[in-house]
Design a protein around this motif. Structure first.
Motif, PDB file in Angstrom:
ATOM      1  N   TYR A  57      46.310  50.037  21.565  1.00 43.18           N
ATOM      2  CA  TYR A  57      47.023  48.788  21.852  1.00 43.18           C
ATOM      3  C   TYR A  57      46.105  47.813  22.591  1.00 43.18           C
ATOM      4  O   TYR A  57      46.008  46.633  22.247  1.00 43.18           O
ATOM      5  N   VAL A  58      45.403  48.322  23.588  1.00 41.64           N
ATOM      6  CA  VAL A  58      44.481  47.484  24.374  1.00 41.64           C
ATOM      7  C   VAL A  58      43.295  47.057  23.513  1.00 41.64           C
ATOM      8  O   VAL A  58      42.833  45.915  23.592  1.00 41.64           O
ATOM      9  N   LYS A  59      42.804  47.961  22.670  1.00 44.20           N
ATOM     10  CA  LYS A  59      41.680  47.633  21.791  1.00 44.20           C
ATOM     11  C   LYS A  59      42.051  46.566  20.758  1.00 44.20           C
ATOM     12  O   LYS A  59      41.190  45.820  20.290  1.00 44.20           O
ATOM     13  N   ILE A  60      43.320  46.506  20.416  1.00 45.30           N
ATOM     14  CA  ILE A  60      43.797  45.471  19.494  1.00 45.30           C
ATOM     15  C   ILE A  60      43.886  44.126  20.211  1.00 45.30           C
ATOM     16  O   ILE A  60      43.517  43.086  19.656  1.00 45.30           O
ATOM     17  N   GLU A  61      44.369  44.146  21.444  1.00 49.06           N
ATOM     18  CA  GLU A  61      44.569  42.895  22.188  1.00 49.06           C
ATOM     19  C   GLU A  61      43.273  42.127  22.426  1.00 49.06           C
ATOM     20  O   GLU A  61      43.259  40.891  22.354  1.00 49.06           O
ATOM     21  N   ASP A  62      42.181  42.843  22.694  1.00 48.93           N
ATOM     22  CA  ASP A  62      40.917  42.176  23.047  1.00 48.93           C
ATOM     23  C   ASP A  62      40.394  41.253  21.935  1.00 48.93           C
ATOM     24  O   ASP A  62      40.204  40.054  22.163  1.00 48.93           O
ATOM     25  N   PRO A  63      40.127  41.765  20.700  1.00 49.30           N
ATOM     26  CA  PRO A  63      39.647  40.859  19.651  1.00 49.30           C
ATOM     27  C   PRO A  63      40.699  39.838  19.213  1.00 49.30           C
ATOM     28  O   PRO A  63      40.361  38.731  18.795  1.00 49.30           O
ATOM     29  N   LEU A  64      41.972  40.211  19.338  1.00 50.50           N
ATOM     30  CA  LEU A  64      43.050  39.296  18.967  1.00 50.50           C
ATOM     31  C   LEU A  64      43.003  38.041  19.840  1.00 50.50           C
ATOM     32  O   LEU A  64      43.122  36.916  19.337  1.00 50.50           O
ATOM     33  N   GLU A  65      42.807  38.217  21.138  1.00 45.48           N
ATOM     34  CA  GLU A  65      42.733  37.077  22.063  1.00 45.48           C
ATOM     35  C   GLU A  65      41.536  36.184  21.738  1.00 45.48           C
ATOM     36  O   GLU A  65      41.629  34.954  21.814  1.00 45.48           O
ATOM     37  N   ILE A  66      40.416  36.809  21.360  1.00 50.70           N
ATOM     38  CA  ILE A  66      39.217  36.032  21.003  1.00 50.70           C
ATOM     39  C   ILE A  66      39.475  35.200  19.752  1.00 50.70           C
ATOM     40  O   ILE A  66      39.100  34.021  19.681  1.00 50.70           O
ATOM     41  N   ILE A  67      40.136  35.790  18.757  1.00 54.68           N
ATOM     42  CA  ILE A  67      40.435  35.072  17.514  1.00 54.68           C
ATOM     43  C   ILE A  67      41.388  33.918  17.778  1.00 54.68           C
ATOM     44  O   ILE A  67      41.186  32.797  17.295  1.00 54.68           O
ATOM     45  N   GLU A  68      42.445  34.180  18.550  1.00 51.92           N
ATOM     46  CA  GLU A  68      43.442  33.146  18.845  1.00 51.92           C
ATOM     47  C   GLU A  68      42.792  31.953  19.549  1.00 51.92           C
ATOM     48  O   GLU A  68      43.085  30.793  19.232  1.00 51.92           O
ATOM     49  N   ALA A  69      41.918  32.237  20.514  1.00 52.89           N
ATOM     50  CA  ALA A  69      41.234  31.158  21.239  1.00 52.89           C
ATOM     51  C   ALA A  69      40.172  30.497  20.357  1.00 52.89           C
ATOM     52  O   ALA A  69      40.078  29.260  20.307  1.00 52.89           O
ATOM     53  N   GLY A  70      39.376  31.314  19.656  1.00 49.25           N
ATOM     54  CA  GLY A  70      38.279  30.789  18.839  1.00 49.25           C
ATOM     55  C   GLY A  70      38.733  29.927  17.683  1.00 49.25           C
ATOM     56  O   GLY A  70      38.017  29.009  17.268  1.00 49.25           O
TER      57      GLY A  70
END
Length: 338
Positions: A104-117
């Motif tokens: 769950y945590v490993k999913i959140e990290d790249p997801l936040e980068i994509i949403e911001a990027g």
């Protein structure tokens, strides 16, 4: 004249009935309840696998849009991804955190980068592509792990059902229920074969016996009952082995979250992740106790301190932080147990 009137009435009634019949037919055609396919699709509940696949489809589209330099669509895709994840969390957050916190945590990290990027102009293509690939990889892992979790649960449920049917002499139902065993086993057997070869063989033996025995008439209830018990024990062993492998990682992830929310202090979050610590520990503590009593005791002490510490007002952050460091080291030792 009388016969003419009768003829007119007959024609009128016939036309009315024909129109009424057409109306009923149209109504029936328009009614979704009479269409089994539509009803089945509408009633099909969203699963973790479906939700993961929805996100993976969005990521695939974003990869194509990046290659084509379609910035407007990328921005829209980032928003869709955020909304899809929110729906995912709303439905499955507890399940994800209880069973797969580390993922769950490993999913959140790249997801936040994509949403911001996706909102930054010009787009950083390299960062977005890397994060999309990473997120897709974690979602694939989530699908695999959940297929194993659900497959094991479904197989054990089918075995229990078969046992009851055999006891009730409902042989036909028991034969039909046996189909569920192979259907579910196919979904995750390759992963078990790679990671737990010995247990894989322990499943294949009684499963093969059951498959052969249900084709023999009359059924040999004794052989089937023995094989059902053997298979259920083997599946339980797999569940315990998976819990032993993933439990320490989930506990360590929960410890990181507690540390994060201690400074600055968020008492609600600290309390919630402390509750999860106990849930994860309960899934594999018996196995640790059996394999290494000293390590078991080393977990119990700092875990007890953390659990007691969050109930004190104000929270003793220093004591909890020290206990977290000690527990994290012990969990690393547990991971190295063979």
């Amino acid at each position: 004249m009388k016969s003419l009137k009768t003829l007119i009435i007959t024609i009128t009634l016939g036309t009315t009935l024909l129109l009424a019949g057409c109306g009923v037919q149209k109504s029936e055609q328009a009614d979704p309840e009479t269409n089994p396919q539509t009803t089945a699709e509408e009633k099909k509940p969203l699963s973790i696998d479906d939700a993961s696949q929805n996100m993976r489809n969005l990521l695939k589209d974003m990869k194509t849009q990046l290659a084509n330099k379609e910035e407007a669509k990328i921005s829209e895709g980032g928003t869709q991804l955020e909304e899809t994840w929110k729906q995912f969390e709303d439905k499955f957050e507890d399940d994800l955190k209880d069973k797969y916190l580390d993922l769950y945590v490993k999913i959140e990290d790249p997801l936040e980068i994509i949403e911001a990027g996706a909102k930054v102009k010009p787009l950083d293509t390299n960062v977005l592509n890397t994060s999309i690939d990473k997120l897709d990889k974690e979602l694939v892992e989530l699908q695999k792990r959940n297929a194993t979790t659900m497959g094991l649960e479904n197989m054990r449920s089918a075995l229990k059902e078969m046992s009851n049917q055999l006891n009730s002499k409902e042989e036909y139902k028991a034969i039909k229920t046996s189909d569920k065993l192979e259907e579910n086993w196919k979904l995750f057997e390759d992963g078990i074969k790679d990671s737990y070869k010995d247990l894989y063989e322990k499943v294949e033996g009684p499963l093969g016996t059951i498959q052969a025995a249900v084709k023999v008439k009359p059924l040999d209830t004794k052989v089937l009952t023995t094989s059902i018990d053997q298979l259920d024990k083997s599946l339980e062993q797999i569940q315990e082995s998976i819990a032993f492998s993933s439990g320490p990682q989930n506990m360590q992830t929960a410890l990181k979250k507690i540390n994060k929310y201690i400074s600055p202090l968020n008492e609600e979050k600290v309390a919630k992740y402390t509750e999860r610590l106990e849930k994860y520990w309960s899934n594999f503590e018996d196995a640790v106790k059996e394999k290494n009593t000293d390590l078991y005791e080393k977990v119990e002490a700092p875990l007890g301190i953390i659990q007691a510490g969050v109930k004190v007002k104000p929270i003793d952050t220093k004591t909890i932080t020290t206990a977290i460091e000690g527990l994290d080291k012990v969990l690393t030792e547990i991971q190295n147990i063979k």
